[in-house]
Design a protein around this motif. Structure first.
Motif: not given
Ligand code: MG
Ligand code: ADP
Ligand code: ASP
Length: 405
Positions: A7, A151, A154, A209
């Motif tokens: 990723k 986010g 992920d 984060k």
């Molecule tokens: Mg991130």
């Protein structure tokens, strides 16, 4: 030959030059004979820009339309990454979340992945293609586009790693791994060679984060071991895995700061059975995640409830509370956004004492006032003034000698 899920985060695909570099990294791994599924985020800043544009048109845009809009960012980068790969002679195909078979529940802006139909990806891998998948997005059973929470790329990567039974899952970002604190805030933070799921989860849900907390939860549930590392160099990163006995020797693994929380005080409510239940039921029904909760000792039958919620949800929380206030005695709702949560995390806390005392003393010595406190088996969190948050992180980091271990 290995099957690898990678990723690349927003900074790693931040512009065309960086996308080219990512394509070359992918090509090198592909040329060694590996199978690759690559998840990419939107270019850094794009998701925020899109969100700001929506908010300039309506104060409370509907979550469905927000998902429709925010999913656009990743669609640009998947296509550009696939094109960059084709440009260097690698057969590649890009997929939206829906095309990759990522099915979610109906909760727009923070949908949960229900199932993944990996057949289309498997077919491409067998045909020797590199598969590029849009992070952060899926589709619900009614065919609407959903997103997986900020986010969320992920989570896409970790869920795909489980679905295609990858041999390796690598999360490439703009730092070398998971540090004892955010290295941008605490300059002498150290990179951790490894960390347990539970510690990573507590750090992530406390504001670090570097990983989305839901993705870590998913990884633990499905036993996906993953590595967080930099896309800008070849240094080894941080392995995130199940706790092993020697990890408990370290009392505090890391420090996290969350400036995106707000404190809500519901004052003047009746101190009777059911008051707290109606307040938190209303928030739960609005899908608002409540973190710290304190109820003060009631006087004259009147009580105050103080709790924290994500800052983005304060408008929604006020709206959700309006209809229940009458039933709990009228009450008054006050929102304080200028707060931050500081947390120290470590599995060693289970077997060591004195962590709270050390933290509170260090903050006291720096004259930083504590507004709320909560603890769990492996974490202590305090709410403090937002302006002192970075300083508090450095003070806590030093108090536990995290630069030295
Ligand atoms: Mg991130
Ligand atoms: P990406 O776009 O690659 O997903 P993020 O910006 O979401 O990257 O996460 C990486 C950032 O997380 C780093 O730039 C760093 O400032 C921040 N961060 C916060 N806490 C930590 C920590 N404990 N270790 C490493 N990075 C951290
Ligand atoms: N682009 C999304 C965000 O900014 C998802 C991600 O980057 O992981 O939150």
């Amino acid at each position: 030959m290995a099957r690898i899920v990678q990723k690349y985060g927003g900074t790693s695909v931040g512009d065309v030059e960086r996308i080219k570099k990512v394509a070359l990294r992918i090509k090198a791994i592909r040329d060694q004979g590996n199978e690759l599924v690559v998840v990419v985020s939107a270019r850094a800043g794009v998701t925020n820009e899109l969100l700001a544009r929506a908010k300039s048109l309506a104060a409370n845009p509907s979550d469905r339309e927000l998902d429709m809009l925010l999913a656009v960012g990743e669609q640009e980068t998947i296509a550009l990454t696939a094109i960059a790969l084709q440009g260097v002679g690698v057969d590649a195909v890009s997929y939206t979340g829906a095309q990759a078979g990522i099915f979610t529940d109906k909760v727009h802006t923070k949908a949960k992945i229900k199932t993944i139909n990996a057949q289309p990806i498997e077919k491409d891998l067998k045909a020797g293609r590199v598969v590029i998948v849009a992070g952060f997005q899926g589709i619900n059973e009614e065919g609407h586009i959903t997103t997986l929470g900020r986010g969320g790329s992920d989570l896409t990567a970790i869920a795909l790693a489980a679905a295609v039974q990858a041999d390796k899952c690598e999360i490439y970002t703009d730092v070398d791994g998971v540090y004892t604190a955010d290295p941008r805030v605490v300059p002498d933070a150290r990179k951790l060679p490894e960390i347990s799921y539970d510690e990573m989860l507590e750090l992530a849900s406390s504001g670090s984060k570097v990983m989305q907390s839901r993705s870590v939860e998913f990884a633990e549930k499905y036993g996906v071991v993953f590595e967080v590392r930099s896309s800008f160099n070849y240094n080894p990163g941080t392995i995130v895995k199940q706790e092993v006995a020697y990890m408990e020797k370290v009392v505090v693994r890391g420090v996290a700061v969350d400036k995106d929380q707000a404190k809500i005080i519901v004052s003047n409510i009746l101190d009777k059975p059911g008051s707290a239940a109606s307040v938190f039921r209303a928030l739960a029904d609005a899908n608002i995640i409540v973190d710290m909760i304190v109820q003060n000792v009631g006087r004259n039958g009147i009580a105050n409830l103080t709790f924290t919620v994500p800052q983005v949800d304060t408008g929604k929380a006020q709206k959700a509370l309006e209809p229940v206030l009458d039933a709990v005695g009228g009450g008054h709702v006050a929102v304080h956004e200028h707060i931050a949560k500081l947390s120290v995390v470590g599995v060693g806390m289970k077997t060591h004492s004195g962590v709270a005392a050390t933290l509170f003393q260090a903050l006291a010595d720096a004259n930083i006032n504590i507004e709320l406190i909560t603890t769990s088996e492996i974490k202590i969190s305090v709410v403090i003034d937002e302006d002192r948050a970075d300083e508090a992180a450095r003070v806590a980091h030093a108090a536990f000698k995290l630069n030295e271990l």
